[in-house]
Design a protein around this motif. Structure first.
Motif, PDB file in Angstrom:
ATOM      1  N   GLU A 182       0.832  -1.205   0.000  1.00 37.95           N
ATOM      2  CA  GLU A 182       0.000   0.000   0.000  1.00 37.95           C
ATOM      3  C   GLU A 182       0.866   1.254   0.000  1.00 37.95           C
ATOM      4  OE1 GLU A 182      -3.649   0.392   1.816  1.00 37.95           O
ATOM      5  OE2 GLU A 182      -3.966  -1.744   2.242  1.00 37.95           O
TER       6      GLU A 182
ATOM      7  N   LEU B 296      -4.088  -0.897  -6.006  1.00 34.79           N
ATOM      8  CA  LEU B 296      -5.411  -0.903  -5.376  1.00 34.79           C
ATOM      9  C   LEU B 296      -6.393  -0.109  -6.234  1.00 34.79           C
ATOM     10  CD1 LEU B 296      -4.256  -0.408  -1.738  1.00 34.79           C
ATOM     11  CD2 LEU B 296      -6.026  -2.054  -2.349  1.00 34.79           C
TER      12      LEU B 296
ATOM     13  N   GLU C  32      -9.358   2.517  -7.270  1.00 39.53           N
ATOM     14  CA  GLU C  32      -9.623   3.886  -6.812  1.00 39.53           C
ATOM     15  C   GLU C  32     -10.914   3.965  -6.019  1.00 39.53           C
ATOM     16  OE1 GLU C  32     -10.201   8.376  -8.719  1.00 39.53           O
ATOM     17  OE2 GLU C  32      -9.376   6.747  -9.941  1.00 39.53           O
TER      18      GLU C  32
ATOM     19  N   ARG D 179     -11.619  -0.916  -3.101  1.00 38.20           N
ATOM     20  CA  ARG D 179     -10.364  -0.961  -2.333  1.00 38.20           C
ATOM     21  C   ARG D 179     -10.553  -1.813  -1.087  1.00 38.20           C
ATOM     22  NH1 ARG D 179      -6.539   3.158  -3.435  1.00 38.20           N
ATOM     23  NH2 ARG D 179      -5.816   3.181  -1.283  1.00 38.20           N
TER      24      ARG D 179
ATOM     25  N   ARG E  82      -8.692  -5.400  -0.089  1.00 41.58           N
ATOM     26  CA  ARG E  82      -8.011  -5.626   1.185  1.00 41.58           C
ATOM     27  C   ARG E  82      -8.579  -6.858   1.889  1.00 41.58           C
ATOM     28  NH1 ARG E  82      -8.568   0.367   1.852  1.00 41.58           N
ATOM     29  NH2 ARG E  82      -6.492   1.287   1.604  1.00 41.58           N
TER      30      ARG E  82
END
Length: 218
Positions: free
Chosen positions: A71, A83, A85, A90, A94
């Protein structure tokens, strides 16, 4: 001293994650090979909590833990977003990256490390269920990130390359095209990307390393 340094290990899929990200971003870096049986003073200084690789050092500032480093790289260097936008996408990326690390990887480690037959069968069933869940998330996309490699693909590098080497070393077949056709196809797409392929460790060397690690003759 190079502006960007990566303290890592040639056979570590955690280190390889960072190499992928840096190469995707076109960032030049110095790779510093660590001997984990005799850790360097710099590694112990830069990652005094966990004392593990990888550690990224950017302009003298160290960052530890592979997903945190990924990240940081995405926030620091533009080009080829790792990642998405969109905030929801996002968060979803994760989630699946954490799922791979905390569920899939642990289950696979248990499946290949069990000494008792009954526990091995139970661990194998759990690993297969988790891999199928991951495959269902992939759907018919080329990569988890869509048409380009993203966070989830990078974190899944263990499944994409290392898992095959472990299976060959142990002479077992859990992750196969018949069981997981979509995920297996993804692994071939992933490994055959030029940037990925250029940074992978030699397969024969990795297989020998895995055989020694599991207490088998090389």
């Amino acid at each position: 001293m190079a502006e960007v340094q990566l303290f890592g290990l040639w056979g570590s899929f955690f280190s390889h994650r960072i190499e992928i990200a840096l190469k995707l971003k076109g960032v030049e870096y110095e790779f510093i090979e660590e001997d984990l049986s005799n850790k360097s003073p710099l590694l112990l200084q830069y990652n005094s909590i966990h004392k593990k690789v990888p550690v990224l050092v950017h302009k003298g500032n160290p960052i530890a833990e592979s997903r945190v480093i990924l990240e940081y790289i995405d926030d620091t260097w533009k080009g080829h977003p790792i990642l998405p936008e969109n905030p929801h996408e996002r968060a979803n990326a994760r989630f699946w990256a954490q799922f791979i690390d905390e569920k899939c990887r642990v289950a696979l480690r248990n499946a290949y490390g069990c000494q008792e037959k009954e526990r091995e069968e139970e661990a194998t069933r759990e690993a297969c269920e988790l891999l199928k869940t991951l495959e269902n998330e992939l759907k018919d996309r080329r990569f988890f990130g869509g048409d380009r490699i993203g966070l989830v693909d990078i974190v899944a590098n263990f499944i994409g390359f290392w898992l095959g080497a472990i299976q060959e070393a142990l002479e077992v077949k859990l992750f196969t095209e018949e069981r997981f056709p979509k995920l297996y196809r993804w692994s071939e797409e992933f490994v055959n990307c030029s940037i990925i392929r250029e940074s992978l460790p030699p397969r024969d060397k990795l297989i020998s390393f895995m055989r020694r690690r599991y207490g088998l003759s090389s």
